[in-house]
Design an enzyme around this catalytic site. Structure first.
Site, PDB file in Angstrom:
ATOM      1  N   GLU A  58     -63.844  -3.958  25.320  1.00 33.14           N
ATOM      2  CA  GLU A  58     -64.974  -3.804  26.224  1.00 33.14           C
ATOM      3  C   GLU A  58     -63.883  -3.214  28.076  1.00 33.14           C
ATOM      4  O   GLU A  58     -64.424  -2.122  28.517  1.00 33.14           O
ATOM      5  CB  GLU A  58     -64.374  -5.972  27.916  1.00 33.14           C
ATOM      6  N   PHE A  83     -64.689 -12.417  29.096  1.00 36.57           N
ATOM      7  CA  PHE A  83     -63.915 -11.218  28.539  1.00 36.57           C
ATOM      8  C   PHE A  83     -64.377  -9.898  29.284  1.00 36.57           C
ATOM      9  O   PHE A  83     -63.358  -8.852  29.704  1.00 36.57           O
ATOM     10  CB  PHE A  83     -64.849 -11.098  27.676  1.00 36.57           C
ATOM     11  N   HIS A 109     -72.813 -15.995  30.128  1.00 41.21           N
ATOM     12  CA  HIS A 109     -71.655 -17.678  30.232  1.00 41.21           C
ATOM     13  C   HIS A 109     -70.671 -17.527  30.758  1.00 41.21           C
ATOM     14  O   HIS A 109     -69.447 -17.508  30.298  1.00 41.21           O
ATOM     15  CB  HIS A 109     -70.859 -16.656  28.856  1.00 41.21           C
ATOM     16  N   ARG A 167     -75.842 -19.057  30.543  1.00 40.61           N
ATOM     17  CA  ARG A 167     -76.679 -18.665  29.129  1.00 40.61           C
ATOM     18  C   ARG A 167     -77.730 -19.989  28.823  1.00 40.61           C
ATOM     19  O   ARG A 167     -78.400 -20.706  27.902  1.00 40.61           O
ATOM     20  CB  ARG A 167     -75.469 -19.386  28.318  1.00 40.61           C
TER      21      ARG A 167
END
Length: 317
Positions: A58, A83, A109, A167
């Site tokens: 990332e 993340f 998410h 999501r």
């Protein structure tokens, strides 16, 4: 008109990116191995020469995006919220925000509606982490249609942008004809007894709560605060002056997110009773999205209780 079934906001992002890719040849996407889950894969299939994968890295993704933006590209990154905001924070802060780069951070998410993936994947701190950064704008669309409009808006406007997508499928509560302007809230329901300010999945819950309150002869104004930064101060001040009581609702920690942003505006301009419906300083757990919303007190009934409480406080003040 046929009623649209609930859809994840990540689908709205993925579909609109394809449209934007056709319209603008300077739009590129950089991914860190989660393009299938974020729906950036739609862009990848259509424009493979403008899609770059860095693997599970990332920090590299954000750094590459910042570099591409200095060459005139609109660089769009994507990953899970947990993340992107945690692992790549230093690069977001220094590479992107410090240099005011034209980089878009799309984080799917977010919140407890991630579901069974549990605490390690349920980011409940992203609004707080991102909104404190200079130059960063923070957006959380309420449904699939609004996600499409938000995607277009953040790609069209220069500068660092963070957008959380879902999501879980969310009810379609906005219309094709509704406007979307970064920093400008939308009033979805009028009322003068209390104002409910919500974002993301909680906007549908706020509308449901308002309907229940109406059965008790309490008229609640519902504001879709899709932009958490820059927050629509004008809409907040108008609402608090006209209703005298505020409830915020968000799928996020009670600290540092939408509720805190609204409280800052109220404290400086027009102090009034306020309640926050949010996660109460805890991590998430594994479970079905609806079960988790219930468990963490993020349902319409919790908003109703908060509205009743804040109205009682208003009457005493």
């Amino acid at each position: 008109m046929t009623e649209l079934k609930p859809m994840p906001t990540r689908d709205g992002f993925g579909e609109e990116m394809v449209v934007l890719g056709r319209e603008q040849n300077n739009v590129v996407v950089v991914s860190a191995d989660l393009e299938d889950a974020t729906r950036a894969e739609y862009f990848k299939k259509e424009f493979p020469q403008r899609f770059f994968s860095v693997g599970i890295a990332e920090q590299d993704m954000v750094g590459m995006a910042a570099g591409l933006s200095t060459m005139g590209f609109v660089a769009v990154t994507n990953s899970f919220a947990v993340f992107l905001t945690n692992r790549a924070y230093d690069m977001i802060r220094l590479d992107v925000c410090y240099n005011d780069c034209n980089v878009k951070l799309i984080a799917s998410h977010g919140g407890v509606t991630v579901g069974e993936d549990g605490a390690s994947a349920q980011c409940l701190e992203d609004f707080a982490i991102m909104r404190v950064l200079p130059n960063m704008k923070v957006i959380c669309p309420a449904d699939y249609l609004e996600a499409k409009k938000a995607t277009r808006a953040i790609v069209s406007e220069k500068g660092p942008m963070y957008m959380r997508t879902s999501r879980a499928p969310l009810p379609i509560i906005t219309k094709e004809s509704d406007s979307f302007v970064i920093g400008k809230a939308n009033v979805l329901r009028d009322g003068n007894d209390v104002t409910i300010i919500a974002c993301g999945v909680m906007v549908a819950e706020a509308l449901s709560a308002a309907a229940k309150l109406a059965s008790e002869n309490i008229q609640a104004r519902v504001i879709n605060m899709h932009t958490i930064k820059p927050i629509d101060q004008e809409a907040i001040i108008k609402a608090v002056k006209e209703t005298g009581a505020i409830v915020t609702a968000e799928e996020h920690q009670m600290y540092g997110g939408l509720g805190s942003a609204v409280a800052e505006v109220i404290a400086k301009n027009f102090p009034a009773p306020m309640e926050m419906v949010a996660v109460q300083d805890s991590f998430g757990e594994s479970g079905k999205p609806e079960q988790l919303l219930e468990y963490y007190g993020l349902k319409d009934k919790n908003i109703v209780e908060a509205a009743q409480k804040v109205i009682r406080r208003k009457k005493k003040s």
